[in-house]
Design a protein around this motif. Structure first.
Motif, short mmCIF file in Angstrom:
data_model
loop_
_atom_site.label_atom_id
_atom_site.label_comp_id
_atom_site.label_asym_id
_atom_site.label_seq_id
_atom_site.Cartn_x
_atom_site.Cartn_y
_atom_site.Cartn_z
N PHE A 169 0.86 -1.18 0.00
CA PHE A 169 0.00 0.00 0.00
C PHE A 169 0.90 1.23 0.00
O PHE A 169 1.79 1.36 0.85
N LEU A 170 0.66 2.11 -0.96
CA LEU A 170 1.48 3.31 -1.11
C LEU A 170 0.71 4.57 -0.83
O LEU A 170 -0.46 4.69 -1.19
N CYS A 171 1.39 5.51 -0.21
CA CYS A 171 0.87 6.85 0.03
C CYS A 171 2.08 7.78 -0.01
O CYS A 171 3.21 7.32 -0.11
N THR A 172 1.85 9.04 0.08
CA THR A 172 2.97 9.96 0.03
C THR A 172 3.80 9.87 1.32
O THR A 172 4.99 9.59 1.28
N GLY A 173 3.18 10.09 2.47
CA GLY A 173 3.91 10.18 3.73
C GLY A 173 4.10 8.88 4.48
O GLY A 173 4.92 8.81 5.39
N ASN A 174 3.35 7.83 4.14
CA ASN A 174 3.40 6.55 4.83
C ASN A 174 3.31 6.75 6.34
O ASN A 174 4.11 6.22 7.11
N SER A 175 2.30 7.52 6.75
CA SER A 175 2.12 7.73 8.19
C SER A 175 0.70 7.46 8.66
O SER A 175 0.48 7.30 9.86
N ALA A 176 -0.26 7.37 7.75
CA ALA A 176 -1.65 7.19 8.16
C ALA A 176 -2.36 6.15 7.29
O ALA A 176 -2.49 4.99 7.68
N ALA A 236 4.44 1.82 2.28
CA ALA A 236 5.58 2.70 2.04
C ALA A 236 5.06 4.02 1.48
O ALA A 236 3.88 4.15 1.14
N GLY A 237 5.97 4.97 1.38
CA GLY A 237 5.60 6.28 0.86
C GLY A 237 6.63 6.82 -0.11
O GLY A 237 7.80 6.43 -0.09
N SER A 238 6.19 7.74 -0.97
CA SER A 238 7.10 8.38 -1.92
C SER A 238 7.97 9.42 -1.22
O SER A 238 9.09 9.68 -1.63
N ALA A 239 7.43 10.04 -0.18
CA ALA A 239 8.16 11.03 0.62
C ALA A 239 7.80 10.78 2.09
O ALA A 239 7.02 11.52 2.68
N PRO A 240 8.32 9.70 2.67
CA PRO A 240 7.91 9.31 4.02
C PRO A 240 8.14 10.42 5.04
O PRO A 240 9.14 11.12 5.00
N ARG A 241 7.17 10.55 5.95
CA ARG A 241 7.24 11.57 7.00
C ARG A 241 8.26 11.23 8.07
O ARG A 241 8.66 12.09 8.84
N GLY A 242 8.63 9.97 8.17
CA GLY A 242 9.62 9.58 9.16
C GLY A 242 9.02 9.07 10.45
O GLY A 242 9.74 8.54 11.30
N TYR A 261 5.55 -0.86 13.10
CA TYR A 261 5.27 0.04 11.98
C TYR A 261 6.29 1.15 11.94
O TYR A 261 6.73 1.65 12.97
N ARG A 262 6.68 1.53 10.73
CA ARG A 262 7.56 2.68 10.56
C ARG A 262 7.26 3.32 9.21
O ARG A 262 6.82 2.66 8.28
N SER A 263 7.51 4.60 9.14
CA SER A 263 7.33 5.35 7.90
C SER A 263 8.57 5.13 7.05
O SER A 263 9.68 5.47 7.47
N LYS A 264 8.40 4.54 5.86
CA LYS A 264 9.55 4.18 5.03
C LYS A 264 9.31 4.50 3.56
O LYS A 264 8.18 4.64 3.12
N SER A 265 10.41 4.58 2.82
CA SER A 265 10.35 4.90 1.40
C SER A 265 9.97 3.68 0.57
O SER A 265 10.37 2.55 0.87
N THR A 304 -2.30 2.22 -4.45
CA THR A 304 -2.11 3.57 -3.92
C THR A 304 -3.39 3.96 -3.20
O THR A 304 -4.50 3.68 -3.67
N VAL A 305 -3.24 4.61 -2.05
CA VAL A 305 -4.40 5.01 -1.26
C VAL A 305 -4.51 6.52 -1.12
O VAL A 305 -5.39 7.00 -0.41
N CYS A 306 -3.64 7.26 -1.79
CA CYS A 306 -3.77 8.72 -1.77
C CYS A 306 -3.54 9.24 -3.18
O CYS A 306 -2.86 8.62 -3.98
N ASP A 307 -4.14 10.39 -3.47
CA ASP A 307 -4.09 10.93 -4.82
C ASP A 307 -2.69 11.35 -5.25
O ASP A 307 -2.34 11.23 -6.40
N HIS A 308 -1.87 11.82 -4.32
CA HIS A 308 -0.53 12.25 -4.71
C HIS A 308 0.32 11.08 -5.19
O HIS A 308 0.97 11.18 -6.21
#
Length: 168
Positions: A10-17, A39-45, A65-69, A86-90
């Motif tokens: 599952f992909l999102c930008t920040g991988n935090s929510a 994972a995320g394209s620009a993980p929030r960390g 769980y961790r925010s990762k690229s 993908t679960v977010c529009d970005h």
């Protein structure tokens, strides 16, 4: 077509929510049949604390769980994915890495609960609404007759789940 267990990213930008919620829900609902990752394209960390609280409210594990690229999943030695959602529009509009094995992809856009402003109750409600929408979609996905669907039919089913009216 494919064989179980199926790996789902599952992909999102920040991988935090949203992507964290989806990972936890599918691992909880799909137990033996699926292995979910996020994972995320620009993980929030960091993972949003309300994402973990929401998973806990579903009696799902909250540790590990961790925010990762998303780069981690395109690297040599990464688990081979069968599905990328993908679960977010970005994240849906970004140029994704080339995924080994050419997994099936789908977009299941869901509003970002972390973007909701307001008091604690309003923010908690946003996370629970997001989890409820994801749980519904993941439930439909988990019940698909994978062994009877060819690639085109599977792709159509995945896209249809993402376009469900009232799911978000």
């Amino acid at each position: 077509m494919l064989h179980s267990p199926y790996n789902v990213l599952f992909l999102c930008t920040g991988n935090s929510a949203r992507s964290i919620l989806a990972e936890g829900l599918l691992n909880g609902l799909g137990r033996v049949r699926f292995r979910a990752y996020s994972a995320g394209s620009a993980p929030r960390g960091e993972v949003h604390p309300l994402a973990l609280a929401t998973l806990q409210s579903y009696a799902l594990p909250t540790d590990g769980y961790r925010s990762k690229s998303w780069d981690e999943f395109a690297a040599p030695g990464a688990p081979k994915m069968d599905f990328i959602i993908t679960v977010c529009d970005h994240a849906a509009g970004e140029t994704c890495p080339v995924w080994p094995g050419h997994p099936m992809t789908a977009h299941w856009g869901i509003p970002d609960p972390a973007a909701v402003e307001g008091d604690e109750d309003e923010r908690r409600k946003a996370f629970h609404d997001t989890a409820r929408a994801l749980k519904r979609r993941i439930g439909l996905f988990a019940r698909l007759p994978f062994e009877r669907l060819d690639a085109l039919s599977m792709q159509a089913e995945l896209g249809g789940i993402g376009r469900m009216a009232g799911a978000a």
